[in-house]
Write an enzyme that holds these catalytic residues in place. Structure first.
Site, PDB file in Angstrom:
ATOM      1  N   HIS A  41      21.207   9.098  19.648  1.00  0.00           N
ATOM      2  CA  HIS A  41      22.370   9.564  18.880  1.00  0.00           C
ATOM      3  C   HIS A  41      22.062  10.898  18.207  1.00  0.00           C
ATOM      4  O   HIS A  41      20.905  11.306  18.113  1.00  0.00           O
ATOM      5  CB  HIS A  41      22.755   8.546  17.793  1.00  0.00           C
ATOM      6  CG  HIS A  41      23.567   7.397  18.317  1.00  0.00           C
ATOM      7  ND1 HIS A  41      22.989   6.262  18.840  1.00  0.00           N
ATOM      8  CD2 HIS A  41      24.917   7.210  18.415  1.00  0.00           C
ATOM      9  CE1 HIS A  41      23.942   5.427  19.220  1.00  0.00           C
ATOM     10  NE2 HIS A  41      25.120   5.972  18.978  1.00  0.00           N
ATOM     11  N   LYS A  88      22.994  10.495  12.251  1.00  0.00           N
ATOM     12  CA  LYS A  88      23.179   9.034  12.179  1.00  0.00           C
ATOM     13  C   LYS A  88      22.185   8.423  11.199  1.00  0.00           C
ATOM     14  O   LYS A  88      20.999   8.723  11.222  1.00  0.00           O
ATOM     15  CB  LYS A  88      23.031   8.410  13.570  1.00  0.00           C
ATOM     16  CG  LYS A  88      23.342   6.925  13.574  1.00  0.00           C
ATOM     17  CD  LYS A  88      23.674   6.406  14.962  1.00  0.00           C
ATOM     18  CE  LYS A  88      23.964   4.914  14.959  1.00  0.00           C
ATOM     19  NZ  LYS A  88      25.134   4.537  14.173  1.00  0.00           N
TER      20      LYS A  88
HETATM   21  P1  NAD Z   1      30.838  10.369   8.296  1.00  0.00           P
HETATM   22  O1  NAD Z   1      29.791  10.407   7.217  1.00  0.00           O
HETATM   23  O2  NAD Z   1      31.181  11.637   9.016  1.00  0.00           O
HETATM   24  O3  NAD Z   1      32.224   9.811   7.685  1.00  0.00           O
HETATM   25  C1  NAD Z   1      32.342   8.855   6.670  1.00  0.00           C
HETATM   26  C2  NAD Z   1      33.402   9.385   5.698  1.00  0.00           C
HETATM   27  O4  NAD Z   1      33.763   8.342   4.790  1.00  0.00           O
HETATM   28  C3  NAD Z   1      32.909  10.574   4.864  1.00  0.00           C
HETATM   29  O5  NAD Z   1      33.825  11.647   5.035  1.00  0.00           O
HETATM   30  C4  NAD Z   1      32.949  10.034   3.426  1.00  0.00           C
HETATM   31  O6  NAD Z   1      33.290  11.029   2.490  1.00  0.00           O
HETATM   32  C5  NAD Z   1      34.036   8.979   3.549  1.00  0.00           C
HETATM   33  N1  NAD Z   1      34.022   8.004   2.448  1.00  0.00           N
HETATM   34  C6  NAD Z   1      32.955   7.491   1.781  1.00  0.00           C
HETATM   35  N2  NAD Z   1      33.386   6.638   0.824  1.00  0.00           N
HETATM   36  C7  NAD Z   1      34.730   6.597   0.896  1.00  0.00           C
HETATM   37  C8  NAD Z   1      35.741   5.882   0.168  1.00  0.00           C
HETATM   38  N3  NAD Z   1      35.442   5.024  -0.829  1.00  0.00           N
HETATM   39  N4  NAD Z   1      37.027   6.076   0.526  1.00  0.00           N
HETATM   40  C9  NAD Z   1      37.352   6.913   1.535  1.00  0.00           C
HETATM   41  N5  NAD Z   1      36.436   7.624   2.249  1.00  0.00           N
HETATM   42  C10 NAD Z   1      35.140   7.452   1.931  1.00  0.00           C
HETATM   43  O7  NAD Z   1      30.372   9.228   9.320  1.00  0.00           O
HETATM   44  P2  NAD Z   1      30.899   8.942  10.799  1.00  0.00           P
HETATM   45  O8  NAD Z   1      30.030   9.626  11.797  1.00  0.00           O
HETATM   46  O9  NAD Z   1      32.370   9.156  10.842  1.00  0.00           O
HETATM   47  O10 NAD Z   1      30.571   7.372  10.930  1.00  0.00           O
HETATM   48  C11 NAD Z   1      31.095   6.430  10.022  1.00  0.00           C
HETATM   49  C12 NAD Z   1      30.671   5.031  10.451  1.00  0.00           C
HETATM   50  O11 NAD Z   1      31.272   4.689  11.713  1.00  0.00           O
HETATM   51  C13 NAD Z   1      29.158   4.834  10.641  1.00  0.00           C
HETATM   52  O12 NAD Z   1      28.797   3.538  10.191  1.00  0.00           O
HETATM   53  C14 NAD Z   1      29.004   4.928  12.163  1.00  0.00           C
HETATM   54  O13 NAD Z   1      27.847   4.271  12.653  1.00  0.00           O
HETATM   55  C15 NAD Z   1      30.252   4.231  12.600  1.00  0.00           C
HETATM   56  N6  NAD Z   1      30.682   4.494  13.971  1.00  0.00           N
HETATM   57  C16 NAD Z   1      31.157   3.417  14.667  1.00  0.00           C
HETATM   58  C17 NAD Z   1      31.659   3.591  15.930  1.00  0.00           C
HETATM   59  C18 NAD Z   1      32.289   2.411  16.634  1.00  0.00           C
HETATM   60  O14 NAD Z   1      32.775   2.555  17.767  1.00  0.00           O
HETATM   61  N7  NAD Z   1      32.335   1.229  16.003  1.00  0.00           N
HETATM   62  C19 NAD Z   1      31.656   4.858  16.524  1.00  0.00           C
HETATM   63  C20 NAD Z   1      31.178   5.947  15.799  1.00  0.00           C
HETATM   64  C21 NAD Z   1      30.694   5.754  14.495  1.00  0.00           C
END
Ligand code: NAD
Length: 268
Positions: free
Chosen positions: A156, A160
């Protein structure tokens, strides 16, 4: 038309999800949130996602948009997700959870909501990955305990925060369950120094973190004379976002329960 709100609209997945909802003919963007105290509160969600002004301002509390949406999509952090799950249970909303890295205690808390909210929880929302899980089940059952060493390798991007990926763990669980093994007992997550030869039943994990890799997973079944590798490579986050929007449309029609992408795609 399913009205969808997105948590963390300024995040990597949040912005991609806004794009995916915009492209879906049967879903409509109903709102989105940013972290409390974020300077982006009040910004136009469409502008944050690069799709142009949509007249919807990012809120920093879901209470402000509670009447506007049917399903919440949450790809954030475990703590934020559990708080939003409680919010959805309280307000009769469905939720799609993509967040990974939940601890065992957090997973138990999440599971405690299965009779109070309709939720889809999956560490990987991509249709291809979920088909791959089915292929892994078939491969593991066919190869059985016939001397095939099983290793899961994932790569990744450098940002991550959890390892191994939720998808790699899910792949390991599917293989272990198909073979009647327990991943907690047979998973090997570190090899360093004089660790000795591998045992027959262990399922090894290796993690790479580099650059902008969106997500790559390979499960290897290797024995003397041959090696089978089942690989999935994601080339854009859009695959996860489209799967999540599909899950949101699906779960909007369901009763309370905990579902995953195998349910959404009717792969069970
Ligand atoms: P990221 O850090 O870019 O995004 C997370 C966002 O959430 C940030 O912008 C942060 O400011 C915001 N946030 C934090 N607290 C908050 C709150 N209380 N209210 C609203 N927003 C809030 O991370 P990302 O790359 O987008 O990944 C997020 C998660 O998704 C990770 O756990 C990742 O592993 C997971 N993910 C899952 C899949 C899937 O298919 N299930 C795919 C990609 C990523």
């Amino acid at each position: 038309m399913t009205r969808i709100a997105i948590v963390g609209v300024a995040g990597r997945m949040g912005r991609t999800l806004v794009n995916a909802v915009e492209q879906d003919a049967e879903a409509t963007l109903a709102g989105g949130s940013v972290a409390p105290g974020s300077s982006l509160a009040g910004a136009d969600i469409g502008e944050l996602a690069g799709v142009g002004k949509r007249g919807l301002q990012a809120v920093d509390s879901l209470a402000a948009i509670v009447d506007d949406f049917d399903v919440l999509i949450d790809f954030t952090t475990p703590q934020v997700t559990l708080a939003n799950l409680a919010f959805c249970a309280e307000h009769g909303k469905a939720i799609v959870i993509g967040t990974t890295g939940l601890s065992d205690d957090e997973l138990t808390t999440l599971d405690g909501y299965r009779n109070r909210v309709a939720m889809v929880f999956a560490p990987n929302m991509s249709v291809g990955v979920n088909l791959t899980l089915k292929l892994l089940e078939t491969a593991a059952k066919a190869l059985g305990d016939e001397g095939y060493d099983i290793e899961v390798v994932e790569a990744h991007h450098r940002h991550k925060v959890d390892a191994p990926s939720g998808t790699a763990l899910k792949m390991g669980e599917v293989v272990a369950e198909s073979l009647g093994r327990n991943l907690k007992e047979h998973g090997v997550f570190e090899r360093v120094g004089q660790c000795g030869p591998r045992s027959d039943k262990e399922i090894g994990f290796a993690t790479l973190r580099a650059g902008d890799i969106v997500g790559e997973h390979t499960v290897m079944f290797a024995t003397e004379g041959e090696r089978i590798e089942i690989t999935h490579k994601a080339s854009s986050r859009m695959t996860f976002a489209k799967g999540a929007v599909r899950a949101a449309r699906w779960v909007a029609e369901r009763d309370q329960g905990r579902y995953d992408m195998q349910d959404v795609l009717a792969l069970r």
